[in-house]
Design an enzyme around this catalytic site. Structure first.
Site, PDB file in Angstrom:
ATOM      1  N   CYS A 131      -0.063  -3.333  -9.104  1.00  0.00           N
ATOM      2  CA  CYS A 131      -1.095  -2.737  -8.245  1.00  0.00           C
ATOM      3  C   CYS A 131      -1.656  -1.442  -8.858  1.00  0.00           C
ATOM      4  O   CYS A 131      -2.383  -1.497  -9.831  1.00  0.00           O
ATOM      5  CB  CYS A 131      -0.569  -2.534  -6.838  1.00  0.00           C
ATOM      6  SG  CYS A 131      -1.894  -2.252  -5.636  1.00  0.00           S
ATOM      7  N   HIS A 245       1.319  -7.900  -5.329  1.00  0.00           N
ATOM      8  CA  HIS A 245       2.615  -7.260  -5.065  1.00  0.00           C
ATOM      9  C   HIS A 245       3.743  -8.290  -5.143  1.00  0.00           C
ATOM     10  O   HIS A 245       4.204  -8.812  -4.122  1.00  0.00           O
ATOM     11  CB  HIS A 245       2.603  -6.588  -3.683  1.00  0.00           C
ATOM     12  CG  HIS A 245       1.810  -5.324  -3.642  1.00  0.00           C
ATOM     13  ND1 HIS A 245       2.369  -4.086  -3.859  1.00  0.00           N
ATOM     14  CD2 HIS A 245       0.489  -5.117  -3.435  1.00  0.00           C
ATOM     15  CE1 HIS A 245       1.430  -3.160  -3.781  1.00  0.00           C
ATOM     16  NE2 HIS A 245       0.277  -3.768  -3.524  1.00  0.00           N
ATOM     17  N   GLU A 247       6.776  -7.700  -5.732  1.00  0.00           N
ATOM     18  CA  GLU A 247       8.038  -7.131  -5.236  1.00  0.00           C
ATOM     19  C   GLU A 247       8.324  -7.500  -3.782  1.00  0.00           C
ATOM     20  O   GLU A 247       9.473  -7.499  -3.347  1.00  0.00           O
ATOM     21  CB  GLU A 247       8.024  -5.603  -5.394  1.00  0.00           C
ATOM     22  CG  GLU A 247       7.288  -4.826  -4.317  1.00  0.00           C
ATOM     23  CD  GLU A 247       5.771  -4.908  -4.396  1.00  0.00           C
ATOM     24  OE1 GLU A 247       5.089  -4.481  -3.439  1.00  0.00           O
ATOM     25  OE2 GLU A 247       5.252  -5.382  -5.423  1.00  0.00           O
TER      26      GLU A 247
END
Length: 276
Positions: A131, A245, A247
Site C-alpha cells: 500500500c 493489503h 496482511e
C-alpha cells in the site's frame, strides 16, 4: 554443506524491520505499526518482526544521519517490510502539486523509507512493500503518484476508473473483502510465484501510481489500469510490492500465504549470507 553462518549467533529466526508511522495520540507523537502487519511478518513469513523508529525531528534529538541509520538497520535486519498507512507520501518527493488541506502526511517516515528502499535493492536485502510502501517503492526510484486516483481518468484502453477507496462506515471484514480482480503480467514474477494469471484483491487506497519509475516493472493491473503489483528491474534480491493489503487475515488467503512465505524464504536465505 554451506560455509555460510547467520549474522547473529544464536538467532532462532531471521529479523525483519518494519519502519514505523508517526501518529499523534492525544498531544504526543508515537511511533507505531499496525498489529496486522506485525502478525503477517511473524506468522506469514515466519520471521521475527522488529519496529524501526523513524527520524526524530525534535531539536534535542540532534542531527539525523540517514545513511548511518540505514547502515545500522541493515546490520540488524535480514529483510525490510514497508506497511500501509493512512498518511500519504509528501508530493515534494515526486514534484507533485501541493497536498490538499487535511491530507495526512508523515515526513518523518519519508525521510527514512525512500533512502532505505534504495539501499535494500542495492544491497540485495529482501524488501516487501504494501500500500503506502508500494507507493514509496515507486517514488524512491523516480516515479510519481496520483494523490486522488479516483478523480483521474483510467489508462488508455482500460475500463473506466472506479473508486479504490474503502467504505469507512462498513465493518472491517467488508472493507477488507475482495473488491476487484488483478490481471498479472504474463511471465512475470508474480504470475510465476502465485501460479495464476488473475487474482482477487481488496482495495483501500486513495493514492495510486501515476508514472511508473524507470526501474518499476508493472506486474499487475486492475481492470481500470491501476497498477497493483510491481517488481524492481535488475534487483538481485527479493524486491516486490503490492497496492492491496495481503496482511489482512493472511491465514485465510492462499495468495497472501504464498507472498509472505516467499518473502520469508528470501529473508531466511539472506540471514545466512555474510554480514554487510
Amino acid at each position: 554443506m554451506s560455509n555460510k553462518s547467520p549474522k547473529r549467533a544464536g538467532s532462532k529466526r531471521p529479523v525483519v524491520g518494519i519502519p514505523c508511522d508517526v501518529k499523534l495520540l492525544g498531544p504526543h507523537p508515537f511511533h507505531a505499526v499496525g498489529e496486522k502487519y506485525i502478525a503477517a511478518v511473524e506468522g506469514g513469513a515466519g520471521t521475527k518482526p522488529i519496529l524501526l523508529p523513524v527520524p526524530r525531528f525534535a531539536a534535542e534529538a540532534g542531527p539525523f544521519d540517514v545513511q548511518a541509520e540505514i547502515d545500522e538497520i541493515l546490520s540488524l535486519c535480514d529483510g525490510i517490510f514497508l506497511p500501509g498507512s493512512h498518511s500519504n507520501v509528501h508530493p515534494k518527493h515526486y514534484a507533485g502539486p501541493a497536498p490538499r488541506d487535511g491530507v495526512l502526511l508523515d515526513e518523518q517516515r519519508d525521510t527514512l523509507t525512500l533512502d532505505l528502499i534504495r539501499a535494500c535493492v542495492e544491497r540485495a536485502v529482501p524488501l516487501f512493500c504494501v500500500c503506502r510502501g508500494f507507493q514509496e517503492l515507486n517514488v524512491a526510484f523516480g516515479g510519481s503518484l496520483h494523490q486522488h486516483i479516483h478523480e483521474i481518468p483510467s489508462e488508455p484502453g482500460y475500463a473506466p476508473r472506479f473508486d479504490h477507496r474503502e467504505d469507512k462506515d462498513a465493518p472491517l471484514d467488508t472493507q477488507y473483502g475482495f473488491a476487484h480482480p488483478v490481471t498479472l503480467t504474463k511471465g512475470g514474477q508474480f504470475e510465476k510465484l502465485l501460479g495464476t494469471s488473475e487474482i482477487q484483491v481488496n482495495s483501500l487506497h486513495g493514492q495510486g501510481i501515476a508514472a511508473p519509475a524507470p526501474r518499476f516493472i508493472v506486474e499487475g493491473r486492475a481492470a481500470d489500469g491501476t497498477v497493483e503489483a510491481a517488481s524492481i528491474k535488475d534487483a538481485t534480491g527479493f524486491a516486490l510490492g503490492v497496492q492491496w493489503h495481503p496482511e489482512w487475515q493472511y491465514w485465510t488467503n492462499p495468495v497472501s500465504q504464498k507472498l509472505f512465505k516467499a518473502f520469508g524464504d528470501a529473508v531466511r536465505d539472506a540471514a545466512l549470507a555474510p554480514a554487510l
